[in-house]
Design a protein around this motif. Structure first.
Motif, PDB file in Angstrom:
ATOM      1  N   GLU A 674      44.361  51.015  25.235  1.00 41.48           N
ATOM      2  CA  GLU A 674      44.581  49.641  25.202  1.00 41.48           C
ATOM      3  C   GLU A 674      43.721  48.992  26.287  1.00 41.48           C
ATOM      4  N   VAL A 675      43.621  49.339  27.389  1.00 42.66           N
ATOM      5  CA  VAL A 675      42.877  49.137  28.597  1.00 42.66           C
ATOM      6  C   VAL A 675      41.572  49.428  28.274  1.00 42.66           C
ATOM      7  N   PHE A 676      41.119  50.365  27.851  1.00 42.83           N
ATOM      8  CA  PHE A 676      39.702  50.784  27.589  1.00 42.83           C
ATOM      9  C   PHE A 676      39.383  49.881  26.510  1.00 42.83           C
ATOM     10  N   SER A 677      40.216  49.609  25.446  1.00 44.96           N
ATOM     11  CA  SER A 677      39.488  48.601  24.355  1.00 44.96           C
ATOM     12  C   SER A 677      39.647  47.165  24.603  1.00 44.96           C
ATOM     13  N   SER A 678      40.556  46.985  24.971  1.00 45.24           N
ATOM     14  CA  SER A 678      40.930  45.341  25.221  1.00 45.24           C
ATOM     15  C   SER A 678      41.062  44.774  26.621  1.00 45.24           C
ATOM     16  N   GLY A 679      41.252  45.644  27.327  1.00 45.80           N
ATOM     17  CA  GLY A 679      41.269  45.464  28.764  1.00 45.80           C
ATOM     18  C   GLY A 679      42.779  44.676  29.231  1.00 45.80           C
ATOM     19  N   ASP A 680      43.686  44.933  28.308  1.00 46.98           N
ATOM     20  CA  ASP A 680      45.048  44.321  28.507  1.00 46.98           C
ATOM     21  C   ASP A 680      45.729  45.328  29.275  1.00 46.98           C
ATOM     22  N   VAL A 681      46.155  44.980  30.534  1.00 49.37           N
ATOM     23  CA  VAL A 681      46.956  46.158  31.378  1.00 49.37           C
ATOM     24  C   VAL A 681      48.264  45.843  31.598  1.00 49.37           C
ATOM     25  N   HIS A 682      48.574  44.783  30.753  1.00 56.36           N
ATOM     26  CA  HIS A 682      50.218  44.589  31.076  1.00 56.36           C
ATOM     27  C   HIS A 682      51.005  45.670  30.553  1.00 56.36           C
ATOM     28  N   GLY A 683      50.441  46.511  29.612  1.00 60.26           N
ATOM     29  CA  GLY A 683      51.282  47.737  28.790  1.00 60.26           C
ATOM     30  C   GLY A 683      51.404  48.835  29.897  1.00 60.26           C
ATOM     31  N   ILE A 684      50.657  48.740  30.903  1.00 59.43           N
ATOM     32  CA  ILE A 684      50.794  49.997  31.950  1.00 59.43           C
ATOM     33  C   ILE A 684      51.164  49.653  33.361  1.00 59.43           C
ATOM     34  N   ALA A 685      50.554  48.563  33.755  1.00 59.24           N
ATOM     35  CA  ALA A 685      51.189  48.130  34.951  1.00 59.24           C
ATOM     36  C   ALA A 685      52.392  47.350  35.095  1.00 59.24           C
ATOM     37  N   ASN A 686      53.186  47.519  36.292  1.00 56.40           N
ATOM     38  CA  ASN A 686      54.308  46.800  36.348  1.00 56.40           C
ATOM     39  C   ASN A 686      54.888  46.842  37.672  1.00 56.40           C
TER      40      ASN A 686
END
Lengths: 1038, 174
Positions: A674-686
């Motif tokens: 998801e990070v690679f494609s859209s750049g959205d990091v909220h699924g992994i960082a917390n």
């Protein structure tokens, strides 16, 4: 009948094997009866001619030996027995007759009457001294078989048998016969009534003791010294009546013998004494002890000493074990154990002297005897040592006292560890005293290590200490670990930690409550300054302690919480002015904290702890959060943007994700892609730091700042550990890989980013090669010519492209993919290209080397022996290339570079068979200016030196050249790098061990003279090697 | 081996702690686990010091016992002095009448002859007052010709080699 006569006649004339064969088959088919053969032989058996008589009997015996058992009935055996026995008195026929009897005795139809007849005939007619050893062997075999099958008949003969046997066996010398004789003698000694013949039996057995036989070379029977020793020992300990006669023999051999005789005697005593019985042991105990004592206190060698201790143990056991129940109090122990114990305690009054060691060994041997003796020994020794320890005059001797005490406690522990039932530990009555002693012993530097060994003995004794006492020990050693005034070193540290680890394995509470808080509180919130080396060393020491202790699941949980909090605080300080001008100390400090977590995790992964997986939720999101947050403001929070920190965080993520099951990995991979494609990091960082909600981390975007692109390793770490079953959530893998590769070569800013991208690519290729055929084809046919073989682009870019090529090829190579060949062969195409040929050569070695990304733990698809396969394929080609003088020099050099780096990287078995061709090339490699290559070559030579004789003879051919090269490479004037000087000196030290003296001795004086100069090398490590090597050459004599 | 044993039951000391060099601590990097490879800097020179020479001789075996000279406190680091190209080694026999002193001294002499660069002049002496024939032994050990003569004697060299077998351990147990 007629055929029998015919066969006999033919055989008498020819002596061929065929007639025997034919007779045997006739007999087996019942066409000829055995009695017919005897009749047919009639005239020959009574012939006047000695030779014919012997031949006749021999024919019969040969037929019998090969005839099936079913052809013999009782009466035929009886007739044949009588026939053969009558032939024993004839010196000409005795040999074939014995042969026949040997066959007959093995038959089940051989009755006890026949047995008696045979044995009496043997006693009457056989004169052993007149026979050769092989015939004597037949005699022993007959008796041995009778002993096995008709023992009762022999017993019925009573004393006649023993007397007869004694005269037969006397004076035997052949080792093969002796083995049989010993076996027979053992049966006689155990089962027969020997009361009248003890002395004679003693004489025919003890005359062989101790065995000094040394097997001749090419011995056809393969009898070893040990076979004879075991056989003889089985006789010596067969009867208790030997006891009184044997003890003087033992004592005599013990004082006079060579070391190996001594050991044999001691071992024999150990098996004999229990059989000879306690009465004898008690009577001769003193004499035996005096002899044994000598072997223990002034030992010839450690092995003999150990045997002497074992024998002492057996002696004491023999004396006391049968009266064990009667021995209730210590006062009941009388005799040898008491005397010897007192003797040893007397010696222990001077614990610092060298005799104290053997004395404690004796006491420890006593601990392994009977419970009452152990109790008695402890009751004498422990209070004595404790008293001595507390004596103010003996303060300087405390370290040796503690060491002796530790030996004793270990022996007490081991003495009860074997028994299956629960016995209360012998040390219980003394544990309070001992705990008091160690608490004093820990206080001073010199006695600290010995005190720790005492503690280790105590805590490894099952059910000795209570939980509170364990807590007390934890308190003591933690205090010692932290004490400021005394200097600790690595040894005492590791001893302390091993004590704490042992305790926490059973009860972790004490370490958790007492040790960890102290260790954590001594870690500062900010790093020590650049100059504060001592403080930094203290931090590292505490971290090392934490790393060792916190492998335990409960403790690890605390470690993770405490250290990550600290890392957060250092990387993202609360107040702005906390940011120092010089960020490096803090960066290094944060790195050391993360490294501690990584190392501990790694130990847990190796140990297979199941709790590792839960840190995917507790630890991994926090790390992502911290590093992403820092990368947003790289000037403000500079610490977590350091490459080394990112690498170690990547290691942690790899360690955690590799342990996850497929489903959980899938979830993690989805978030990463998801990070690679859209750049959205909220699924992994917390985590604590808040990342702005709209933030997009576009890793593969050209315009993204370097600090953010640097985060790629963290995401790669999650991908390279995935199982191959984990589905990658992207539409086309081909395109993704292509983009990633292009990015690594065109847009990546530094090696960190590039290498990380290659790891990602390599791992995906390895696990999903089936799905990416168009990517693979495309690389091979276009990428290679565009990025590598293209002479128009800068050589630096081409070198990077080669590195990428290595990783692509490796992904295929480790799984033996068919296309791997095409990929690796491309490299040879640029060997003639001067600007990158050196890199291409080294790349060959990198292909064969082991790396940390494509591993079994990371679930890479790996085929066994893939490296060997690769080496076997390319090595002949490389050798040919390096030898081919028609090629331009720089191309030959490239082959040479490829060769050295390949060999250094591959297992020895892969190239050992090529050594003869390799040797001259390796010598040429030593002339290349590159330091790494020279070091590689010397290391290869060192590895080859451990090989078998053929490789060593190869070295002999080049010995003098090698000496010259190595001397040159060990001089500081000629070779500036100590990475080459040290192995060169080592190799010089190996040469005398593998090359014959006559080949190398002309070099000796030169080597000694030249090495004298190396003794003055500016580097201490080099001087050390020079001293060792020169010593070896001094001792090198023909 | 001579029939007479001069000291049948000597005191065995636990080995002294390896002394860390203070300079090493300061040379350490800021980064943990960063010092595995020694620095390549060609300019740094490690001078030959007291500890290095002690390392060379500490594990020589005593001719009489299966213990090293260090364990019997025959030699110790403070008893060694390095001054430019001059080395002074002092040793203490376990008993004042020890007939093995010359042999011990010779072993030390041979070890240092083989292990130190030629530029050093080595003096080997008994600790003052530790031996009844101190002067004679000192003279014998520092007389070049007598040392050379001793090393011509094959039996003596053999005995010395026996003592030197363990010298390479440098204080490590095995």
């Amino acid at each position: 009948m007629e055929s029998a006569e015919r066969l006999v006649r033919t055989w008498m004339a020819s002596g061929r094997d065929e007639e025997i064969e034919e007779t045997v088959s006739e007999v087996s088919n019942d066409r000829i009866a055995l009695i017919d053969i005897v009749k047919a032989l009639g005239e020959y058996l009574t012939s006047e001619d000695d030779e014919i008589r012997a031949k006749g009997v021999d024919f019969l015996s040969s037929v019998l030996a090969r005839s099936p058992v079913a052809n013999f009935n009782r009466s035929s055996v009886h007739v044949l027995t009588n026939f053969y026995c009558s032939k024993l008195d004839d010196t000409e026929t005795i040999i074939p007759a014995l042969k026949g009897l040997n066959t007959l005795t093995r038959l089940p139809t051989c009755s006890s009457i026949d047995a008696t007849t045979i044995i009496q005939a043997l006693f009457r007619h056989v004169k052993m001294k007149a026979l050769v050893h092989s015939v004597r062997f037949t005699v022993f075999s007959i008796i041995d078989t009778l002993m096995a099958q008709n023992r009762d008949a022999l017993k019925a003969l009573g004393k006649t048998f023993i007397a007869g046997y004694l005269s037969l066996a006397e004076g035997e010398k052949d080792p093969r016969n002796l083995l049989l004789a010993f076996a027979i003698a053992r049966v006689i000694l155990i089962e027969f009534d020997i009361s009248d013949h003890i002395e004679s039996l003693f004489n025919i057995t003890f005359c062989y003791f101790p065995i000094t036989f040394r097997p001749p070379p090419n011995d056809p029977y393969g009898i070893t010294t040990d076979d004879l020793r075991q056989g003889l020992r089985a006789c010596l300990n067969a009867s208790p009546s030997f006891g009184p006669l044997a003890v003087p023999v033992f004592l005599e051999k013990l004082t006079a013998g060579s070391p190996s005789t001594k050991r044999d005697t001691l071992q024999t005593m150990a098996v004999c004494l229990p059989v000879y019985g306690s009465t004898l042991a008690r009577v001769s105990g003193r004499k035996l002890w005096n002899a044994l004592k000598l072997e223990i206190f002034q030992p010839t060698d450690p092995l003999t000493e150990e045997e002497a201790l074992k024998t002492t143990r057996v002696l004491v056991e023999t004396i006391y074990s049968h009266e064990e129940d009667a021995l209730e109090s210590n006062d009941d122990i009388q005799g040898l154990a008491r005397d010897a114990c007192e003797e040893c305690i007397h010696i222990l009054r001077e614990p610092e002297k060298s005799s104290a060691k053997p004395a404690i060994k004796v006491l420890c041997a006593f601990m392994a005897t009977t419970p009452s003796v152990s109790r008695y020994t402890l009751s004498q020794a422990v209070p004595h040592l404790v008293k001595l320890f507390l004596d103010p005059d003996e303060v300087s001797n405390r370290p040796p006292i503690l060491l002796l005490l530790a030996d004793l406690i270990n022996a007490a522990r081991d003495s009860t560890s074997q028994s299956t039932e629960e016995v209360s530990p012998l040390m219980i009555p003394y544990k309070d005293d001992v705990l008091g002693v160690v608490s004093v012993g820990l206080k001073t530097t010199l006695s600290r290590l010995p005190a720790l060994s005492v503690i280790r003995g105590l805590i490894t004794t099952k059910s000795l200490l209570s939980e509170e006492e364990l807590g007390f020990i934890v308190h003591l050693v933690t205090e010692t670990f932290q004490s400021e005034d005394s200097d600790n070193d690595d040894f005492s540290d590791s001893a302390i930690l091993s004590v704490l680890t042992t305790i926490s394995a059973s009860v972790s509470r004490h370490v958790q409550e007492q040790t960890l808080p102290i260790l954590f509180s001594s870690l500062p919130d900010t790093a020590p300054t650049r100059e504060a080396a001592a403080e930094r060393a203290k931090c590292w020491r505490n971290l090392l302690a934490l790393r060792t202790l916190c492998v335990h699941p409960e403790l690890f949980e605390i470690l993770v919480i405490r250290l990550t909090t600290k890392v957060d605080l250092i990387c993202v300080p609360k107040a702005k002015d906390d940011i120092e001008d010089d960020p490096e100390p803090n960066t290094a400090y944060a790195h050391s904290l993360l490294k501690t977590i990584a190392d501990t995790l790694s130990a847990k992964v190796d140990a297979g702890h199941p709790d590792v997986t839960k840190y995917i939720d507790r630890l991994v999101p926090r790390l992502y959060n911290l590093f992403i947050y820092s990368s947003l403001q790289p000037t403000k929070y500079v610490i977590a943007t350091d490459h080394r920190l990112i690498s170690v965080a990547g290691d942690i993520i790899m360690l955690v994700t590799q342990c996850l099951p497929v489903q959980r990995q899938e979830k993690c991979i989805t978030a990463i892609f998801e990070v690679f494609s859209s750049g959205d990091v909220h699924g992994i960082a917390n985590g604590l730091q808040t990342i702005p909600p709209g933030f997009k981390l576009l890793l593969f975007n050209e315009a993204t700042p370097t600090a953010q692109k640097n985060l790629l390793p963290l995401f790669t770490a999650g991908v390279v550990t995935a199982h191959k079953e984990v589905r990658l959530p992207i539409p086309t893998l081909d395109t993704f890989l292509d983009q990633a590769l292009t990015w690594s070569l065109v847009h990546a800013d530094n090696d960190l980013q590039r290498e990380s991208a290659w790891h990602l690519i390599s791992s995906i290729i390895n696990k999903h090669a089936e799905d990416i055929s168009s990517f693979l084809d495309n690389q091979l046919n276009h990428y290679w010519y565009l990025r590598v073989a293209n002479t128009e682009i800068a050589s630096e870019k081409r070198q990077q492209a080669i590195q990428a090529w290595i990783w692509i090829s490796k992904g295929l190579l480790v799984r033996n993919h068919p296309m791997a060949v095409n990929y690796t062969d491309r490299l040879f195409e640029v060997f003639n290209d001067d600007s990158i040929s050196w890199d291409a050569g080294k790349a060959i070695g990198q292909l064969a080397s082991v790396d940390v990304i494509l591993t079994k733990k990371h679930h890479a698809i790996m085929r066994i022996l893939h490296a060997q396969k690769f080496v076997n394929r390319v090595l002949p080609h490389i050798i040919a290339g390096a030898q081919d003088s028609s090629r331009p020099p720089h191309e030959q050099t490239a082959y040479l570079v490829a060769l050295t780096s390949l060999i250094e990287a591959s297992p020895k078995t892969a190239y050992a068979h090529e050594m003869p061709a390799l040797m001259p090339l390796l010598l040429r490699g030593l002339e290349l200016p590159d330091v790494d290559i020279r070091a590689d070559v010397i290391k290869t030579l060192l590895a080859a030196a451990e090989g078998d004789a053929s490789e060593q003879s190869l070295v002999s051919e080049h010995a003098s050249t090698l000496v010259t090269y190595m001397l040159k490479n060990s001089m500081v004037e000629e070779m500036s790098s100590m990475q080459v000087r040290i192995p060169a000196l080592r190799y010089l030290g190996v040469l005398p061990k593998i090359v014959r003296y006559d080949v190398l001795h002309p070099c000796k004086s030169i080597v000694l003279r030249e090495l004298a100069k190396v003794l003055d090398d500016p580097k201490r490590l080099v001087r050390k090697e020079a001293v060792d090597t020169r010593t070896i050459w001094f001792k090198y004599n023909g | 081996m001579p029939a007479e044993i001069f000291n049948p039951n000597p005191i065995v000391f636990s080995p002294a702690k390896p002394t860390g060099r203070l300079a090493d601590l300061h040379a350490q990097s800021l980064w943990i686990n960063d010092t595995t490879e020694p620095e390549e800097g060609a300019d740094d020179v490690d001078p030959i010091d007291q500890d290095e020479i002690f390392d060379l001789i500490r594990s020589i075996n005593d001719p009489e016992h299966p213990n090293t000279l260090e364990e019997l406190r025959v030699v110790s680091a403070p008893q060694i002095e390095v001054n430019g190209n001059h080395v002074m080694v002092e040793f203490t026999p376990t008993v004042p009448h020890c007939g093995m002193s010359t042999l011990i001294g010779l072993s030390i002499r041979v070890r240092l002859l083989r292990s130190l660069p030629n530029r050093f002049k080595v003096d080997i002496r008994l600790k003052p007052g530790s031996h009844q024939s101190e002067l004679a032994v000192n003279k014998q050990l520092n007389d070049k010709e007598r040392v050379a003569a001793a090393l011509e004697n094959a039996v003596l060299v053999d005995t010395v080699e026996q003592c030197l077998v363990t010298a390479g351990r440098r204080g490590h147990p095995e």
